[in-house]
Write a protein that holds these residues in place. Structure first.
Motif, short mmCIF file in Angstrom:
data_model
loop_
_atom_site.label_atom_id
_atom_site.label_comp_id
_atom_site.label_asym_id
_atom_site.label_seq_id
_atom_site.Cartn_x
_atom_site.Cartn_y
_atom_site.Cartn_z
N TRP A 83 0.80 -1.23 0.00
CA TRP A 83 0.00 0.00 0.00
C TRP A 83 0.83 1.28 0.00
O TRP A 83 0.45 2.28 0.60
CB TRP A 83 -1.00 -0.03 1.16
N GLY A 84 2.00 1.21 -0.63
CA GLY A 84 2.84 2.39 -0.77
C GLY A 84 3.63 2.76 0.46
O GLY A 84 4.40 3.73 0.44
N ASN A 85 3.46 1.99 1.55
CA ASN A 85 4.12 2.31 2.82
C ASN A 85 4.88 1.12 3.40
O ASN A 85 5.23 1.15 4.58
CB ASN A 85 3.09 2.78 3.85
N ASN A 86 5.09 0.07 2.60
CA ASN A 86 5.76 -1.15 3.07
C ASN A 86 5.02 -1.80 4.24
O ASN A 86 5.64 -2.35 5.16
CB ASN A 86 7.21 -0.85 3.47
N GLU A 87 3.68 -1.75 4.19
CA GLU A 87 2.87 -2.36 5.24
C GLU A 87 2.91 -3.88 5.12
O GLU A 87 3.16 -4.44 4.06
CB GLU A 87 1.43 -1.84 5.14
N TRP A 150 -1.19 0.51 13.35
CA TRP A 150 -1.29 1.79 12.65
C TRP A 150 -2.73 1.96 12.16
O TRP A 150 -3.04 1.79 10.99
CB TRP A 150 -0.30 1.83 11.50
N GLU A 175 -5.00 9.43 12.86
CA GLU A 175 -3.97 8.40 12.71
C GLU A 175 -3.28 8.21 14.06
O GLU A 175 -3.08 9.17 14.81
CB GLU A 175 -2.94 8.77 11.65
N HIS A 189 -2.83 16.12 3.14
CA HIS A 189 -1.75 16.00 2.15
C HIS A 189 -2.23 16.54 0.81
O HIS A 189 -3.35 16.24 0.38
CB HIS A 189 -1.33 14.54 1.98
N LYS A 196 6.20 13.27 2.21
CA LYS A 196 7.45 12.84 1.59
C LYS A 196 8.39 13.99 1.27
O LYS A 196 9.58 13.79 1.04
CB LYS A 196 7.16 12.00 0.34
N GLY A 264 4.89 -1.05 8.48
CA GLY A 264 4.97 0.02 7.51
C GLY A 264 5.98 1.08 7.90
O GLY A 264 6.60 1.03 8.97
N ASP A 265 6.16 2.04 7.00
CA ASP A 265 7.20 3.05 7.19
C ASP A 265 7.02 3.83 8.49
O ASP A 265 8.00 4.20 9.14
CB ASP A 265 7.20 4.02 6.00
N TRP A 266 5.77 4.12 8.85
CA TRP A 266 5.52 4.86 10.08
C TRP A 266 5.11 3.91 11.21
O TRP A 266 5.72 3.90 12.28
CB TRP A 266 4.43 5.91 9.85
#
Length: 294
Positions: A83-87, A150, A175, A189, A196, A264-266
């Motif tokens: 999903w674009g966030n390495n989840e 998350w 979030e 965003h 980013k 994921g990234d976060w």
């Protein structure tokens, strides 16, 4: 002396050139969405007319049924692409990960092999069920806890009118990342303001007990501003600068999403605690109120 024929041809050529320039100024070619209309830049920010909202919800889910979420209200995003966030999760469309009972929607993230991933979860969407331009969204929810969770309550554009993310915008009503317990974020965003490039518009607030009690997460969205509220206390405001879609793509319809991502990234920035699963986000209700135009 010019011949009348040559002069006439030059006039036709000039007219055609002007028409081509005019067409190119109102559309652009993107890699994946074809021609995208780009409106003229506004003269300046809009006036805040003090818009209010209807007192009765136009659309609501109080979760009074039992079993799967109502198909009249909800659809699913499914899969395990990261999903674009390495989840780390695979999103399903079954009651294994999203179910309704006793007046509560429960989204459950589990540690189990699913679709080539080690976790399963659900991502519910109102796309083509509730797509709204402006209004008030209220969601009362209790969040999961633990490192690697998350959860999010958020909004995406239904039509991606200005192009792919982040050009058409995103509104994150809530979030939370489990390694930073009880700190809740509200964020928008856009192409000009997104994470980013570290320009996102964001606010955070500590709310004790987000994982042990229900709290109210809300957005009031008007042509003038997006305002965020936690438990009816305003924590965020992003006003329309009137400089065009790169800053304010929020003049098109959006839909709502509810999900728990894993890692994921976060969410996984400090790792994932493998001992805490399953984890759940419980939702008491979702309500949408139309803006009263002026």
């Amino acid at each position: 002396m010019k011949s009348s024929t040559k002069y006439f041809k030059r006039q036709i050529f000039a007219a055609v050139a002007i028409a081509v320039i005019g067409l190119s100024s109102c559309s652009k070619k993107t890699d994946d969405d074809g021609l995208v209309y780009v409106p003229p830049v506004p003269a300046g920010p809009p006036v805040d007319k003090g818009w209010t909202f209807e007192t009765t919800p136009t659309w609501a889910d109080e979760f009074t049924n039992t079993g799967a979420p109502l198909t009249s209200n909800w659809d699913y995003d499914t899969g395990g692409s990261g999903w674009g966030n390495n989840e780390l999760q695979f999103y399903t469309n079954t009651t294994n990960n999203a179910s309704v009972a006793n007046g509560i929607l429960t989204i459950t993230a589990k540690k189990e092999n699913m679709g080539g991933r080690e976790y399963s979860s659900a991502r519910l969407v109102t796309r083509n069920k509730l797509d709204a331009l402006y209004g008030r969204f209220e969601i009362k929810a209790k969040l999961p806890f633990g490192k690697g969770t998350w959860p999010a309550i958020w909004m995406l554009p239904t039509d991606r009118f200005y192009g792919d993310w982040p050009k058409s915008g995103e509104i994150d009503i809530m979030e939370h990342v489990g390694y930073d317990q009880d700190v809740v974020h509200f964020t928008t965003h856009t192409e000009a303001y997104y994470f980013k490039i570290n320009t996102q518009k964001s606010s955070m607030k500590r709310i004790d007990g987000v994982s042990t009690a229900f709290h109210l997460y809300r957005v009031d969205w008007t042509p003038y501003a997006i305002r965020g509220y936690f438990d009816d206390v305003k924590v965020f405001e992003f006003a329309n600068e009137g400089t065009g879609y790169k800053v304010w793509p929020f003049d098109k319809r959006f839909h709502l999403l509810l999900n728990i991502a894993v890692g994921g990234d976060w969410g996984g920035a400090q790792g994932v605690d493998t001992s805490i699963w399953p984890q759940k986000m419980e939702v008491d209700y979702v309500r949408y109120y139309k803006m009263i135009d002026k």
